[in-house]
Design a protein around this motif. Sequence first.
Motif, PDB file in Angstrom:
ATOM      1  N   TRP A   1     -22.191   5.330  14.707  1.00  0.00           N
ATOM      2  CA  TRP A   1     -22.329   4.293  14.175  1.00  0.00           C
ATOM      3  C   TRP A   1     -21.657   4.122  12.794  1.00  0.00           C
ATOM      4  N   ALA A   2     -22.137   5.951  12.391  1.00  0.00           N
ATOM      5  CA  ALA A   2     -21.351   5.733  10.923  1.00  0.00           C
ATOM      6  C   ALA A   2     -20.899   5.160  10.010  1.00  0.00           C
ATOM      7  N   ASN A   3     -19.830   5.639  11.567  1.00  0.00           N
ATOM      8  CA  ASN A   3     -17.997   5.099  10.796  1.00  0.00           C
ATOM      9  C   ASN A   3     -18.404   3.334  10.432  1.00  0.00           C
ATOM     10  N   THR A   4     -19.586   2.575  11.439  1.00  0.00           N
ATOM     11  CA  THR A   4     -19.437   0.933  11.286  1.00  0.00           C
ATOM     12  C   THR A   4     -20.784   1.169  10.183  1.00  0.00           C
ATOM     13  N   SER A   5     -21.338   1.671   9.483  1.00  0.00           N
ATOM     14  CA  SER A   5     -22.267   2.058   8.403  1.00  0.00           C
ATOM     15  C   SER A   5     -21.925   2.097   6.947  1.00  0.00           C
ATOM     16  N   GLY A   6     -21.531   2.438   6.794  1.00  0.00           N
ATOM     17  CA  GLY A   6     -20.743   2.932   5.225  1.00  0.00           C
ATOM     18  C   GLY A   6     -21.095   4.424   4.937  1.00  0.00           C
ATOM     19  N   VAL A   7     -21.430   4.856   5.892  1.00  0.00           N
ATOM     20  CA  VAL A   7     -21.730   6.739   5.296  1.00  0.00           C
ATOM     21  C   VAL A   7     -20.489   7.317   4.894  1.00  0.00           C
ATOM     22  N   MET A   8     -20.519   7.585   4.067  1.00  0.00           N
ATOM     23  CA  MET A   8     -19.379   8.255   3.762  1.00  0.00           C
ATOM     24  C   MET A   8     -18.092   9.370   4.777  1.00  0.00           C
TER      25      MET A   8
ATOM     26  N   LEU B   1     -17.412  12.211   4.361  1.00  0.00           N
ATOM     27  CA  LEU B   1     -17.584  13.362   4.243  1.00  0.00           C
ATOM     28  C   LEU B   1     -18.365  13.959   4.787  1.00  0.00           C
ATOM     29  N   THR B   2     -19.984  12.933   4.720  1.00  0.00           N
ATOM     30  CA  THR B   2     -21.130  13.637   5.140  1.00  0.00           C
ATOM     31  C   THR B   2     -20.845  13.543   7.235  1.00  0.00           C
ATOM     32  N   ILE B   3     -19.578  12.524   6.558  1.00  0.00           N
ATOM     33  CA  ILE B   3     -19.284  12.323   8.993  1.00  0.00           C
ATOM     34  C   ILE B   3     -18.876  13.953   9.548  1.00  0.00           C
ATOM     35  N   ALA B   4     -17.700  13.599   9.085  1.00  0.00           N
ATOM     36  CA  ALA B   4     -17.107  15.597   8.429  1.00  0.00           C
ATOM     37  C   ALA B   4     -18.073  16.582   9.104  1.00  0.00           C
ATOM     38  N   PHE B   5     -19.082  16.329   7.638  1.00  0.00           N
ATOM     39  CA  PHE B   5     -20.067  17.709   7.652  1.00  0.00           C
ATOM     40  C   PHE B   5     -20.902  17.333   8.959  1.00  0.00           C
ATOM     41  N   ALA B   6     -21.446  16.005   9.855  1.00  0.00           N
ATOM     42  CA  ALA B   6     -22.743  16.394  10.647  1.00  0.00           C
ATOM     43  C   ALA B   6     -21.823  16.831  11.857  1.00  0.00           C
ATOM     44  N   ASN B   7     -20.233  16.246  12.394  1.00  0.00           N
ATOM     45  CA  ASN B   7     -19.536  16.517  13.161  1.00  0.00           C
ATOM     46  C   ASN B   7     -18.895  19.073  13.281  1.00  0.00           C
ATOM     47  N   GLN B   8     -18.694  18.839  11.925  1.00  0.00           N
ATOM     48  CA  GLN B   8     -18.908  20.417  12.074  1.00  0.00           C
ATOM     49  C   GLN B   8     -19.970  21.057  11.906  1.00  0.00           C
TER      50      GLN B   8
END
Length: 356
Positions: free
Chosen positions: A182-189, A191-198
């Motif tokens: 969802w984040a990859n297609t919704s304009g989330v930075m 940096l934030t996506i990587a933080f959540a995955n880590q």
Amino acid sequence: MNLKQAKQYLPVLFDARVSVELRSSPGIGKSEMIEQLVDELSARDGEQWGFQVLMLATQTPSDLLGYMMPETREIDGKQVRVSDWTLPPWMLTRDGKPVTAYKRGILFLDEYGQGDADVKRASAELLLNRRLGPHKLPDGWVVVAASNRDKDRSGVTKSFDFVINRRCEIDIQPDLQAWTEWANTSGVMPLTIAFANQNPHIVFSDTVPEKQGPWCTPRSLVMADRILSLMTADDALPDASASELVAGVIGAAAVAQYFSFVALEREMPKFEDIVASPDKVRVPDRPDAQMLVCYSLAHRVEDDTIAPVVQYIDRFPKEFGVTFVKAATQRNYKLITTPAFRKWCSDNSALMAAVR
């Protein structure tokens, strides 16, 4: 099930005319998923679905039924004063039209669990027969409720067995992969996506903190993302004020972790340098840095830069290549048609099949 799975199977319940209550920890995206589903079902059926959101925590039984107003009617040849119900707000869609203007639609009872006991009892007939007093939804409409759990300290009130027996209850589990898509297609930075995955233990914790205060959930993390995307638009490092603002959304402990990622981002190779010299630009050593680069590149790559970016990514451990490929195609599926992308997928077909 997670939100992605729920979105897949909810249309089956809708077509069967079965009402649903979604229950989960706070802030994982139930409301947003239902809104997206309205658009997807409208596209599926070739006609617009109606939609109305009713915050049950703010309602009283009178709000659900409407108010009794006197009027005069002729009964057996006599003029008689009778009471009639006004139209309640749930009989109008979010665009102000009557629900009868749409063949199908969703009445979404948000914050259902936080509703008063009398309101829950009054709404029972909505969940079963899609009607309340003299007011009735069209046959093609469904009712969806959303709630948190008793243990979440979210003000959830008592449940009643006769209501439980009138709908399908689905427990929604936090899911990193579904949120990332969802984040990859919704304009989330990135940096934030990587933080959540880590840091999934921070973002997708199944419990609320022992001490009350701001804490990190997928919802509050996206709020923090919007704040920082504005404060770092000029590529300047966030200052102490930014840290305080974000701490007011996701809590001090999560801010410390997040801002370590902000500092890490500033040490990453520049996109322009990677495109110019994919074989020479340094590949980060740390896994968290490698993940951050993958999401950053997936966020920026286009048809004219895909070849050097894939060449650079090919120097990473293979699992990070998969992370890049999935994130890039979720943002722009047309990239899969480029020669460089097709070659990478062909060379790594066994790995791609294993992670699907």
